[in-house]
Design a protein around this motif. Structure first.
Motif, PDB file in Angstrom:
ATOM      1  N   VAL A   1       8.119   2.285  -2.318  1.00  0.00           N
ATOM      2  CA  VAL A   1       6.754   2.560  -2.779  1.00  0.00           C
ATOM      3  C   VAL A   1       6.681   2.535  -4.308  1.00  0.00           C
ATOM      4  O   VAL A   1       7.531   3.119  -4.992  1.00  0.00           O
ATOM      5  N   CYS A   2       5.656   1.834  -4.835  1.00  0.00           N
ATOM      6  CA  CYS A   2       5.332   1.924  -6.260  1.00  0.00           C
ATOM      7  C   CYS A   2       3.824   2.082  -6.389  1.00  0.00           C
ATOM      8  O   CYS A   2       3.144   2.429  -5.408  1.00  0.00           O
ATOM      9  N   LEU A   3       3.284   1.831  -7.559  1.00  0.00           N
ATOM     10  CA  LEU A   3       1.843   2.024  -7.759  1.00  0.00           C
ATOM     11  C   LEU A   3       1.037   0.846  -7.183  1.00  0.00           C
ATOM     12  O   LEU A   3       0.157   1.027  -6.335  1.00  0.00           O
ATOM     13  N   GLY A   4       1.343  -0.354  -7.635  1.00  0.00           N
ATOM     14  CA  GLY A   4       0.524  -1.509  -7.271  1.00  0.00           C
ATOM     15  C   GLY A   4       1.007  -2.300  -6.071  1.00  0.00           C
ATOM     16  O   GLY A   4       0.272  -3.103  -5.513  1.00  0.00           O
ATOM     17  N   ASN A   5       2.287  -2.090  -5.665  1.00  0.00           N
ATOM     18  CA  ASN A   5       2.948  -2.896  -4.626  1.00  0.00           C
ATOM     19  C   ASN A   5       2.898  -4.392  -4.944  1.00  0.00           C
ATOM     20  O   ASN A   5       2.804  -5.231  -4.046  1.00  0.00           O
ATOM     21  N   ILE A   6       2.968  -4.699  -6.238  1.00  0.00           N
ATOM     22  CA  ILE A   6       3.105  -6.127  -6.589  1.00  0.00           C
ATOM     23  C   ILE A   6       4.299  -6.387  -7.516  1.00  0.00           C
ATOM     24  O   ILE A   6       4.754  -7.524  -7.616  1.00  0.00           O
ATOM     25  N   CYS A   7       4.805  -5.354  -8.208  1.00  0.00           N
ATOM     26  CA  CYS A   7       5.935  -5.589  -9.129  1.00  0.00           C
ATOM     27  C   CYS A   7       7.236  -4.961  -8.629  1.00  0.00           C
ATOM     28  O   CYS A   7       8.157  -5.668  -8.212  1.00  0.00           O
ATOM     29  N   ARG A   8       7.339  -3.627  -8.660  1.00  0.00           N
ATOM     30  CA  ARG A   8       8.621  -2.964  -8.392  1.00  0.00           C
ATOM     31  C   ARG A   8       8.988  -2.880  -6.915  1.00  0.00           C
ATOM     32  O   ARG A   8      10.103  -3.259  -6.522  1.00  0.00           O
ATOM     33  N   SER A   9       8.078  -2.356  -6.079  1.00  0.00           N
ATOM     34  CA  SER A   9       8.470  -2.166  -4.664  1.00  0.00           C
ATOM     35  C   SER A   9       8.681  -3.482  -3.909  1.00  0.00           C
ATOM     36  O   SER A   9       9.559  -3.522  -3.032  1.00  0.00           O
TER      37      SER A   9
ATOM     38  N   GLY B   1      -4.713   0.702  -4.429  1.00  0.00           N
ATOM     39  CA  GLY B   1      -5.181  -0.361  -3.535  1.00  0.00           C
ATOM     40  C   GLY B   1      -5.811  -1.556  -4.225  1.00  0.00           C
ATOM     41  O   GLY B   1      -6.573  -2.292  -3.601  1.00  0.00           O
ATOM     42  N   TRP B   2      -5.461  -1.800  -5.491  1.00  0.00           N
ATOM     43  CA  TRP B   2      -6.138  -2.875  -6.246  1.00  0.00           C
ATOM     44  C   TRP B   2      -5.771  -4.273  -5.798  1.00  0.00           C
ATOM     45  O   TRP B   2      -6.504  -5.225  -6.036  1.00  0.00           O
ATOM     46  N   HIS B   3      -4.602  -4.449  -5.206  1.00  0.00           N
ATOM     47  CA  HIS B   3      -4.097  -5.809  -4.957  1.00  0.00           C
ATOM     48  C   HIS B   3      -3.847  -6.098  -3.478  1.00  0.00           C
ATOM     49  O   HIS B   3      -3.096  -7.021  -3.157  1.00  0.00           O
ATOM     50  N   ILE B   4      -4.489  -5.325  -2.591  1.00  0.00           N
ATOM     51  CA  ILE B   4      -4.237  -5.456  -1.150  1.00  0.00           C
ATOM     52  C   ILE B   4      -4.386  -6.911  -0.697  1.00  0.00           C
ATOM     53  O   ILE B   4      -5.351  -7.588  -1.063  1.00  0.00           O
TER      54      ILE B   4
ATOM     55  N   PRO C   1      10.845   1.903 -14.738  1.00  0.00           N
ATOM     56  CA  PRO C   1       9.641   1.707 -15.557  1.00  0.00           C
ATOM     57  C   PRO C   1       8.707   0.660 -14.957  1.00  0.00           C
ATOM     58  O   PRO C   1       9.164  -0.297 -14.344  1.00  0.00           O
ATOM     59  N   ASP C   2       7.414   0.882 -15.126  1.00  0.00           N
ATOM     60  CA  ASP C   2       6.432  -0.081 -14.629  1.00  0.00           C
ATOM     61  C   ASP C   2       6.423  -1.297 -15.554  1.00  0.00           C
ATOM     62  O   ASP C   2       6.069  -1.178 -16.731  1.00  0.00           O
ATOM     63  N   PRO C   3       6.822  -2.473 -15.059  1.00  0.00           N
ATOM     64  CA  PRO C   3       6.919  -3.649 -15.932  1.00  0.00           C
ATOM     65  C   PRO C   3       5.609  -4.430 -16.034  1.00  0.00           C
ATOM     66  O   PRO C   3       5.564  -5.481 -16.673  1.00  0.00           O
ATOM     67  N   TYR C   4       4.536  -3.935 -15.402  1.00  0.00           N
ATOM     68  CA  TYR C   4       3.291  -4.714 -15.251  1.00  0.00           C
ATOM     69  C   TYR C   4       2.773  -5.223 -16.588  1.00  0.00           C
ATOM     70  O   TYR C   4       2.288  -6.349 -16.685  1.00  0.00           O
ATOM     71  N   TYR C   5       2.862  -4.378 -17.634  1.00  0.00           N
ATOM     72  CA  TYR C   5       2.315  -4.778 -18.944  1.00  0.00           C
ATOM     73  C   TYR C   5       3.397  -5.343 -19.869  1.00  0.00           C
ATOM     74  O   TYR C   5       3.228  -5.405 -21.079  1.00  0.00           O
ATOM     75  N   GLU C   6       4.535  -5.727 -19.279  1.00  0.00           N
ATOM     76  CA  GLU C   6       5.641  -6.230 -20.093  1.00  0.00           C
ATOM     77  C   GLU C   6       5.910  -7.703 -19.816  1.00  0.00           C
ATOM     78  O   GLU C   6       5.337  -8.294 -18.914  1.00  0.00           O
TER      79      GLU C   6
END
Ligand code: 4NP
Length: 153
Positions: free
Chosen positions: A7-15, A40-43, A121-126
């Protein structure tokens, strides 16, 4: 069958990376691995292209994955729920109904170091280098998780 949820926040990068990495280290006919996000932004979407690319560099294919949101029924459907950071932990625990639910939730990096809480770390903005660092962290943790699962399968 043992079931593990990343589990992560967006379920598009880490998890999605954690799911793909762990799947590459176990027998998917014997152990079920999935991932979900607390947001749930990217379901329905594919993982972030940068996660797909870094996984591909390590011969792991994430293209069959689609984003979904964590639900309370995941506490019933999974034996181990691994979160990436304190915010994921708080969000998941806030949905727990009882002590059994709570005890299923673990910080994934605590598999490597149980003395302190470490966060992926959340890499979304990296940039891409952030995704490689995250890949290595998750690979180390998943190696330990896979060893345990493969012993007990
Ligand atoms: P993840 O990264 O939790 O590793 O999948 C994020 C992806 C997207 C967002 C946040 C974090 N977002 O706000 O859309």
């Amino acid at each position: 069958m043992v079931k593990v949820l990343m589990v992560c926040l967006g379920n598009i990068c880490r998890s999605p990376l954690a799911e793909g990495i762990l799947k590459s280290k176990i027998d998917t006919n014997k152990i079920f691995i999935d991932s979900a996000g607390t947001g749930g932004w990217h379901i329905g979407e594919l993982p972030d292209k940068r996660s797909i690319d870094v996984a591909k560099n390590h011969h792991i294919d994430l293209n069959s994955q689609r984003c979904r949101k964590f639900t309370i029924s995941d506490f019933d459907n999974f034996d181990f729920i691994y979160v990436m950071d304190k915010s994921n932990y708080k969000d998941v625990i806030s949905l727990a109904r009882n002590e059994d639910d709570i005890t299923k939730v673990h910080y994934i990096l605590n598999e490597i170091n149980s003395n302190e809480i470490l966060e992926v770390p959340d890499p979304y903005y990296e940039g891409a280098s952030g995704f490689e660092i995250v890949f290595q962290m998750l690979d180390d943790a998943c190696e330990i998780i896979a060893d345990k699962l493969n012993k007990n399968e």
